[in-house]
Design a protein around this motif. Structure first.
Motif, PDB file in Angstrom:
ATOM      1  N   LYS A   8       3.742  -8.655  -6.963  1.00 29.83           N
ATOM      2  CA  LYS A   8       3.562  -7.407  -6.572  1.00 29.83           C
ATOM      3  C   LYS A   8       2.800  -6.221  -7.313  1.00 29.83           C
ATOM      4  CE  LYS A   8       6.737  -5.879  -3.413  1.00 29.83           C
ATOM      5  NZ  LYS A   8       7.756  -5.397  -2.938  1.00 29.83           N
ATOM      6  N   LEU A   9       1.656  -5.859  -6.669  1.00 32.79           N
ATOM      7  CA  LEU A   9       0.501  -4.577  -7.503  1.00 32.79           C
ATOM      8  C   LEU A   9       1.569  -3.413  -7.081  1.00 32.79           C
ATOM      9  CD1 LEU A   9      -1.802  -4.733  -8.812  1.00 32.79           C
ATOM     10  CD2 LEU A   9      -2.864  -4.097  -6.625  1.00 32.79           C
ATOM     11  N   ARG A  10       1.890  -2.841  -8.414  1.00 36.63           N
ATOM     12  CA  ARG A  10       2.890  -1.851  -8.613  1.00 36.63           C
ATOM     13  C   ARG A  10       1.668  -0.335  -8.731  1.00 36.63           C
ATOM     14  NH1 ARG A  10       7.634  -1.956  -6.226  1.00 36.63           N
ATOM     15  NH2 ARG A  10       8.861  -3.475  -6.959  1.00 36.63           N
ATOM     16  N   HIS A  11       0.776  -0.688  -9.447  1.00 37.32           N
ATOM     17  CA  HIS A  11      -0.281   0.205  -9.813  1.00 37.32           C
ATOM     18  C   HIS A  11      -1.606  -0.145  -9.836  1.00 37.32           C
ATOM     19  CE1 HIS A  11      -2.117   3.993 -11.774  1.00 37.32           C
ATOM     20  NE2 HIS A  11      -2.320   3.171 -12.629  1.00 37.32           N
ATOM     21  N   LYS A  12      -2.675   0.644  -9.557  1.00 38.55           N
ATOM     22  CA  LYS A  12      -3.974  -0.012 -10.064  1.00 38.55           C
ATOM     23  C   LYS A  12      -5.034   1.183 -10.258  1.00 38.55           C
ATOM     24  CE  LYS A  12      -6.157  -0.794  -5.287  1.00 38.55           C
ATOM     25  NZ  LYS A  12      -7.023  -1.873  -4.483  1.00 38.55           N
ATOM     26  N   SER A  13      -5.575   1.149 -11.404  1.00 38.11           N
ATOM     27  CA  SER A  13      -6.772   2.099 -11.370  1.00 38.11           C
ATOM     28  C   SER A  13      -7.774   1.303 -11.899  1.00 38.11           C
ATOM     29  CB  SER A  13      -6.252   3.018 -12.536  1.00 38.11           C
ATOM     30  OG  SER A  13      -6.098   2.609 -13.723  1.00 38.11           O
TER      31      SER A  13
END
Length: 198
Positions: A8-13
């Motif tokens: 699961k993608l928790r954070h993206k920058s």
């Protein structure tokens, strides 16, 4: 060593993401080309991973495609190009376009990428051309070999050396042949094919 992550993608920058795999959050640095392809936060993401280990650090670099990861691995073997610069290069140019730039020796296109000066661009051209040749020379030749004239065969071979799959190379060449005069030169055939594939 980690080679692949799915979770699961928790954070993206734009420069890094956090992917949750079984309750563990992995920080993964990604090029912009991968960042643009990522799903929304909270959704499942899968990445091809390169684990970079040094005495004082362990870093993960993630890529949406195996081809992008492979180009990253070629880049970090070039003298003066570390993982961060390699990610920066792939943020400014796709792996497929980089192959074309190296093949066409387009120094100016490389120097437009932040962090790539004249010396690095020259090294990339020289060393990547050799590495990409080594890769293609050791590949098993495809069973499908076109039986057309020599310009067609040479163009087909050149496209394979650039990393295109036999089916897409043949399709591009067929399209190029329809647009060009019957006895078009190798240079024209290749140029038109690359334009179609771009």
């Amino acid at each position: 060593m980690i080679g692949y992550l799915e979770g699961k993608l928790r954070h993206k920058s734009p420069d890094s993401i956090i992917i949750d795999v079984g309750g563990v959050g992995y920080v993964v640095q990604v090029p912009l080309t991968t960042f643009y392809d990522l799903p929304d936060v909270g959704k499942t993401a899968s990445l091809n991973i390169h684990t970079h280990v040094r005495e004082d650090t362990l870093q993960l670099f993630g890529f949406r495609t195996a081809g992008e990861k492979e180009m990253f691995l070629h880049l970090i073997t070039v003298n003066g190009v570390g993982p961060r610069l390699a990610v920066n290069i792939l943020s400014g140019i796709s792996a497929d376009e980089l192959r074309q730039v190296v093949f066409q020796q387009d120094h100016a296109r490389l120097r437009n990428i932040p962090g790539v000066g004249k010396k690095i661009a020259e090294r990339l051209m020289l060393e990547l051309r050799d590495k990409l040749k080594i890769k293609t020379d050791t590949e098993v030749k495809p069973v499908l070999q076109p039986s057309e004239g020599s310009a067609y065969s040479d163009a087909f071979s050149a496209l394979l050396n650039l990393g295109y799959r036999p089916a897409e190379a043949e399709k591009a060449l067929k399209n190029a042949q329809q647009k060009l005069p019957e006895n078009a030169s190798l240079e024209k055939l290749l140029k038109e094919s690359l334009r179609i594939l771009a």
